[in-house]
Write a protein that holds these residues in place. Structure first.
Motif, short mmCIF file in Angstrom:
data_model
loop_
_atom_site.label_atom_id
_atom_site.label_comp_id
_atom_site.label_asym_id
_atom_site.label_seq_id
_atom_site.Cartn_x
_atom_site.Cartn_y
_atom_site.Cartn_z
N PHE A 145 41.95 67.24 27.88
CA PHE A 145 43.21 67.85 28.32
C PHE A 145 43.12 69.37 28.43
O PHE A 145 44.02 70.00 28.98
CB PHE A 145 44.34 67.48 27.36
N LEU A 146 42.07 69.96 27.88
CA LEU A 146 41.96 71.43 27.90
C LEU A 146 42.03 72.02 29.30
O LEU A 146 42.73 73.01 29.51
CB LEU A 146 40.68 71.89 27.19
N PRO A 147 41.32 71.45 30.31
CA PRO A 147 41.44 72.02 31.65
C PRO A 147 42.87 71.98 32.19
O PRO A 147 43.27 72.84 32.97
CB PRO A 147 40.52 71.12 32.50
N ASN A 148 43.65 70.97 31.76
CA ASN A 148 45.04 70.90 32.21
C ASN A 148 45.91 71.93 31.51
O ASN A 148 46.87 72.43 32.09
CB ASN A 148 45.60 69.49 31.95
N ILE A 149 45.58 72.23 30.26
CA ILE A 149 46.40 73.18 29.50
C ILE A 149 46.07 74.62 29.87
O ILE A 149 46.95 75.46 30.02
CB ILE A 149 46.22 72.94 27.98
N PHE A 150 44.76 74.90 30.08
CA PHE A 150 44.34 76.29 30.31
C PHE A 150 43.84 76.54 31.72
O PHE A 150 43.52 77.67 32.07
CB PHE A 150 43.23 76.68 29.31
N GLY A 151 43.75 75.50 32.55
CA GLY A 151 43.21 75.67 33.90
C GLY A 151 44.27 76.05 34.92
O GLY A 151 45.31 76.61 34.60
N VAL A 152 43.97 75.73 36.20
CA VAL A 152 44.89 76.03 37.30
C VAL A 152 46.20 75.28 37.09
O VAL A 152 46.20 74.08 36.79
CB VAL A 152 44.26 75.62 38.66
N LYS A 153 47.29 75.98 37.25
CA LYS A 153 48.60 75.37 37.00
C LYS A 153 49.22 74.86 38.29
O LYS A 153 49.38 75.60 39.26
CB LYS A 153 49.55 76.41 36.36
N VAL A 154 49.54 73.56 38.29
CA VAL A 154 50.40 72.98 39.32
C VAL A 154 51.43 72.16 38.58
O VAL A 154 51.36 72.02 37.36
CB VAL A 154 49.61 72.09 40.32
N GLU A 155 52.39 71.62 39.30
CA GLU A 155 53.47 70.87 38.64
C GLU A 155 52.92 69.76 37.76
O GLU A 155 53.36 69.55 36.63
CB GLU A 155 54.39 70.27 39.72
N LEU A 156 51.89 69.05 38.26
CA LEU A 156 51.33 67.92 37.52
C LEU A 156 50.71 68.37 36.20
O LEU A 156 50.96 67.77 35.15
CB LEU A 156 50.27 67.22 38.39
N THR A 157 49.91 69.45 36.22
CA THR A 157 49.24 69.90 34.99
C THR A 157 50.23 70.49 33.99
O THR A 157 50.04 70.36 32.78
CB THR A 157 48.14 70.94 35.30
N ILE A 158 51.29 71.11 34.50
CA ILE A 158 52.33 71.65 33.60
C ILE A 158 52.98 70.50 32.82
O ILE A 158 53.19 70.58 31.61
CB ILE A 158 53.40 72.43 34.40
N PHE A 159 53.29 69.42 33.52
CA PHE A 159 53.92 68.28 32.86
C PHE A 159 52.92 67.55 31.96
O PHE A 159 53.27 67.07 30.89
CB PHE A 159 54.53 67.33 33.89
N LEU A 160 51.64 67.48 32.41
CA LEU A 160 50.61 66.83 31.60
C LEU A 160 50.38 67.56 30.28
O LEU A 160 49.99 66.95 29.29
CB LEU A 160 49.30 66.77 32.37
N GLU A 161 50.61 68.87 30.29
CA GLU A 161 50.43 69.66 29.07
C GLU A 161 51.28 69.12 27.93
O GLU A 161 50.83 69.04 26.79
CB GLU A 161 50.80 71.12 29.37
N HIS A 162 52.51 68.71 28.27
CA HIS A 162 53.41 68.19 27.22
C HIS A 162 53.00 66.81 26.76
O HIS A 162 53.22 66.45 25.60
CB HIS A 162 54.85 68.20 27.75
N VAL A 163 52.38 66.02 27.66
CA VAL A 163 51.82 64.72 27.26
C VAL A 163 50.64 64.98 26.32
O VAL A 163 50.49 64.32 25.29
CB VAL A 163 51.35 63.92 28.50
N ALA A 164 49.80 65.95 26.70
CA ALA A 164 48.58 66.25 25.95
C ALA A 164 48.88 66.75 24.54
O ALA A 164 48.18 66.38 23.59
CB ALA A 164 47.76 67.30 26.71
#
Length: 1015
Positions: free
Chosen positions: A443-462
């Motif tokens: 999940f680290l690439p989603n939390i600290f990587g390029v931000k799009v709507e999907l990764t922003i929401f995935l951060e809270h799942v992660a």
């Protein structure tokens, strides 16, 4: 310091720590804010400039272009969109996710202020807004009645809106569709002309009245007085008595009365006039609690006799979505937990041991809730999703540790229990740590990587998954060993080998002793991925609502409200005539001069084929001369959209008239239409400059008179009404706006005894114009929209590109695919990149923990084979590859390596000799068979209810099933790779390393012999 040894030597401290954690967790479950979505700032800033009664071309020239030029100099803007209409300009700035929206909003305000002087003088306000998920209304209510509601503002404001505003946790309540009364000053144009006062002079005179100012302080002797000159109107008679000139009062040339503002739009609920009410909650307030308190007030209002015959209908209730999602998740979680418990008991055949292992789940969940509370997170549908996914994984560490301890006890026999437990935990400590890290690190690439709507929401799942995994690791290394030490278990010191273990031993020996054949089989299995890969369709239609449908009327031109309401009535008559056949519960409609939309609320718990129902409803649509109703394609980010760009709007319309019929011929595309047409007309008034010069009349005076006749002019508010502050509007009598012929007779100026009318001073003509002018990145644009019918987004994209590439565009004109296409491409590109980064990070973690670059390669193979399992599972279940399935693959990548890590770690600890390598691998793998099957069984069965059910995010969002199917398919298939191909790869790599070492040694001896001086 060894944390397990500390837990065993300080049992009371350890027990009290976990009791405290349980108490914190239980308290946090009540204290955590319950929300639909976490408070996420949307990366967009909206600039609105109201400018009513103008034309789109004028708004574009005078407002939009000026503001766009200034705003385009801002940094960090990804997309600049604008819309110019007769009601004003709307400019939308879209930024990258992760940008500080508040700072950008302030910067946008500075850019607007810098060019404010270039905007038309009569632009009153410029609104700059930013959005957050916390700004969404928690309750959307519609109020309908048999009786007329247009005059019910006082009732609804005082008996419903005000009580709701006083509810704890409510921040704002907005009431619309019913207006407060106002004071109208209707001028008799003939009488005003007879006095010689023109409309501009009258407006200026009234603007000087109805005021209250602070003039300062007066000091007289020892007292200080505040001086306030007042010229406020206190009643209608005060207004009528205003002297305009000697002998002439305002009442002589105008009528003054209370009236309702002119309706600009309307709403129907169940074929009755309706009013809207939105309730917003305070930030951090518990959504469910606020909703329940609001509903109590609404129920109390329903009992009030003043509301007899008035229906209060809850159209949207976020709390219902959260509660239904929570109950669905709890039900799925409980069923999954029971199945997991059954699997564990089946393998362990010991109730006490099973309860010890399962106890890690509630304890870890309580620790997670406490951690989320202290870190400032809320309990929402995304964190719930993370918790549900984590439940199946929380047992893994406890199973691995417990199984290792049991095997150690069987090996040591009657030796010290504490020592056996400590040795058993230490044996798998590294593997458990690596497994937990790899699951979390994806999940680290989603939390600290390029931000799009999907990764922003995935951060809270992660976040929910990562906290719970860390908690389960702590429990597995402290509390589980402590319970295994203190509780007495009957250990079978001479266990018999089961039939499954015997079969596994034989099959594994066959594979290890025939590496070439086994390798060929592995390559064939991996190659079989090509078949489902080519057959599984890409799709991003997740979350198509199955409880409501939207009909957009696509009104051509502007019409009176009565005309558009009559159109809505015809459609509603058709829908209610087939209410049972169409599964309709209620119909809510909205209409204005140029828009119309109906929302069909379908019956709950009815088994409905949405696509077939749309087809059936569409076949019987009434025919309208002013509209072409079709099922809506949502906002700019949804549906199928082809955007044409160029310089001229008229040229874009010409191209769209060529393109629309071509797109409509594509099988699977329906409701194809252009968003813009040239059916709207405008009246052009051109002043006769010769006459104007002779009469000393300016164009602004003429425009002011026409404006007064058609839209009026607001004055200072009236503050002495019991209902509150009222708006005062100055305008000519309504007769002047009822026909063009009447408007031509409007008196403009009086010279001596002669009155000059509009017709005598100007040439009046009617010309076509555009409803709206849109810009994308400062280019004029036009969108063509469509809906899909039995067609995936991927297929639609190919077909549309084929058609559009055949179109001959003039120089400077082009097209692009937007809407669902654009979002799908962005999301999938980011997810693919993040998956590659996740694999790299998994490798890095394992290489660091094993202190080897070669051995992690054996484990990484299980990821490749898990992808094979995913696509076969999607193909066999008929599930499309969607964003939810891709999230499943991402989570899967962190899970599938766990079993391989434990296997490789255990073999490594044996430090086998080359000639004993196969035998050592077989011996270790046999001991790991049971824990591998237990961990896989608990995770898979924990997700089965989600895979088979229709549980959706938030009760109405994308379904969980594609994600659950992806994880189940990939994990089940990768278990084979962990049990067979990971040992095979390990053996091959181990031998390769040995051979490389031998060759390197031989080369070193050779160089020493021929070049002794070099050493």
């Amino acid at each position: 310091m060894n944390i397990t040894r500390l837990a065993l030597t300080r049992p009371v401290t350890t027990s009290m720590f976990f009791v405290a954690i349980l108490l914190f967790g239980l308290a946090s479950s009540r204290l955590l804010p319950l929300e639909m979505f976490p408070g996420i700032e949307m990366p967009q800033v909206m600039i609105e400039v109201p400018y009513k009664g103008s034309t789109p071309a004028e708004v574009e020239r005078e407002i939009t272009n000026v503001l766009e030029e200034s705003l385009a100099t801002m940094g960090g803007i990804e997309e600049l969109r604008s819309r110019s209409s007769q009601n004003g300009a709307e400019i939308e700035l879209r930024m990258k996710w992760g940008e500080n929206v508040s700072t950008k909003s302030l910067e946008a305000r500075e850019k607007v202020d810098a060019v404010r002087h270039l905007l038309p003088k009569d632009v009153e306000r410029v609104f700059i807004r930013q959005f957050s998920t916390a700004d969404m209304p928690v309750l959307t209510i519609r109020i309908s009645s048999e009786r007329e509601l247009s005059g019910a503002f006082d009732l609804l404001d005082k008996q419903l809106k005000k009580p709701l505003e006083r509810v704890e946790g409510v921040s704002q309540v907005s009431l619309y569709g019913v207006e407060q009364k106002q004071i109208e000053i209707r001028i008799d144009a003939d009488k005003l002309s007879a006095t010689g006062i023109n409309s501009g002079m009258l407006q200026q005179r009234l603007g000087q009245e109805n005021f209250i100012v602070s003039a300062g302080t007066l000091r007289a002797n020892t007292r200080v007085y505040q001086v306030s000159p007042k010229g406020e109107f206190r009643d209608l008679d005060d207004i009528a008595a205003l002297v305009l000139m000697p002998g002439v009062t305002l009442g002589d040339v105008a009528s003054i009365r209370y009236a309702l503002p002119e309706r600009l739009d309307g709403r129907h609920l169940d074929q009755k006039y309706a009013v809207g009410l939105d309730v917003f909650k305070e930030s951090g307030a518990n959504l469910v609690d606020v909703s329940e308190r609001v509903l109590k007030v609404i129920e109390a209002a329903k009992q009030d006799q003043q509301f007899n015959g008035i229906k209060l209908f809850i159209m949207e209730d976020q709390a219902y979505g959260v509660k239904s999602s929570l109950s669905d998740l709890l039900a799925a979680g409980l069923v999954g937990a029971l199945l997991s418990f059954a699997v564990l008991y089946l393998f362990l055949r010991n109730l006490k041991m099973t309860l010890v292992v399962v106890s890690s789940v509630p304890i870890s969940l309580c620790m997670t809730l406490a951690g989320m509370y202290f870190l400032g997170y809320s309990l929402n549908i995304l964190s719930m999703m993370g918790l549900l996914l984590a439940v199946g994984m929380l047992i893994d560490n406890a199973v691995v540790v417990s199984e290792s301890v049991l095997q150690e006890k069987q090996h040591q026999g009657t030796a010290s229990t504490s020592q056996a437990v400590l040795t058993g935990v230490n044996k798998v400590a590294l593997a458990v740590m690596a497994g937990t890290l790899t699951t979390a690190i994806v999940f680290l690439p989603n939390i600290f990587g390029v931000k799009v709507e999907l990764t922003i929401f995935l951060e809270h799942v992660a976040i929910a998954i990562c906290i719970s995994l860390a908690a389960s690791l702590l429990v597995a290394k402290t509390l589980i060993p402590l319970m295994l030490t203190k509780l007495h278990f009957e250990i079978d010191t001479n266990p018999k080998q089961s039939k499954l273990e015997s079969f596994y031993k034989r099959s594994l020996a066959w594979i290890l002793h025939r590496p070439k054949r086994s390798g060929l089989i592995a390559v064939i299995i991996l190659g079989s991925t090509a078949l489902p890969l080519s057959m599984v369709q890409q799709d991003q239609s997740d979350g198509e609502g199955n409880n409501r449908l939207y009909i957009n009327y696509q009104v051509e031109g502007r019409h009176s409200l009565d005309v558009t309401e009559a159109m809505i009535n015809r459609m509603e008559d058709y829908l209610y005539a087939n209410k049972e056949e169409f599964y309709i519960d209620s119909v809510y409609s909205y209409f204005s001069a140029d828009r119309g939309q109906s929302t069909l609320l379908l019956q709950e718990d009815a088994d409905i084929d949405i696509k077939a129902l749309k087809r059936k409803i569409r076949e019987g649509f009434p025919k309208f001369s002013i509209a072409k109703p079709q099922f809506g394609w949502g906002n700019d980010n949804n549906g199928i959209r082809v955007t044409l760009t160029g310089r001229s709007t008229s040229e874009l319309i010409t191209i769209s008239e060529q393109v629309v019929p071509m797109l409509a011929k594509i099988d699977g595309l329906i409701d194809v239409r252009s968003e813009l047409n040239s059916t709207q007309q405008e009246v052009i008034i051109e002043l006769d400059r010769t006459m104007a010069a002779r009469l000393d009349l300016s164009l602004s005076e003429l425009a002011r008179s026409v404006s007064m006749a058609l839209r009026g002019s607001p004055l200072r508010s009236f503050r002495h009404d019991p209902s509150g502050e009222l708006r005062i509007e100055l305008a000519y009598d309504k007769q002047w706006r009822e026909s063009l012929e009447r408007l031509k007779e409007l008196p403009i100026v009086r010279q001596g005894n002669r009155v000059y009318t509009l017709q005598s001073l100007a040439e009046i003509s009617i010309r076509p114009r555009f409803d709206t002018i849109r810009h994308y990145d400062r280019q004029t644009a036009l969108s063509i929209g469509a809906n899909l019918d039995e067609m995936t987004t991927e297929e639609a994209q190919k077909a549309i590109k084929q058609v559009m590439d055949a179109v001959q565009f003039p120089a400077g004109y082009d097209y692009s695919l937007r809407g669902g296409f654009q979002r799908q491409d962005e999301d999938q590109a980011i997810m693919a990149t993040n998956m590659i980064l996740a694999i790299a990070m998994i490798y890095i973690v394992m290489a660091a923990l094993f202190e080897s670059l070669l051995l992690p390669t054996a484990i990484i193979t299980s990821i490749l084979f898990s992808i094979t399992g995913v696509f076969w599972a999607l193909l066999l279940t008929g599930t499309n590859m969607s964003i939810m399935a891709m999230i499943g693959i991402l989570i899967l990548m962190g899970i599938v390596v766990n079993n391989g890590i434990v296997l490789v770690d255990q073999i490594n600890q044996k430090t086998p000799e080359l000639e004993r390598l196969s035998a050592t691998i077989e011996a270790v793998c046999i001991t790991r068979l049971r824990p591998v099957l237990m961990t896989v069984g608990t995770t898979v069965l924990g997700l089965v209810p989600l895979a088979m059910g229709d549980t959706q995010i938030g009760g109405g969002g994308p379904p969980y099933s594609p994600m659950a199917i992806a994880i189940i398919g990939g994990l089940s298939f990768s278990t084979l790779t962990s049990l067979y191909l990971v040992p095979l790869c390990y053996q091959a790599l181990y031998r390769m390393r040995h051979q490389a070492a031998v060759k390197l040694g031989n080369a070193d001896r050779f160089t020493r012999r021929i070049m002794p001086w070099a050493h």
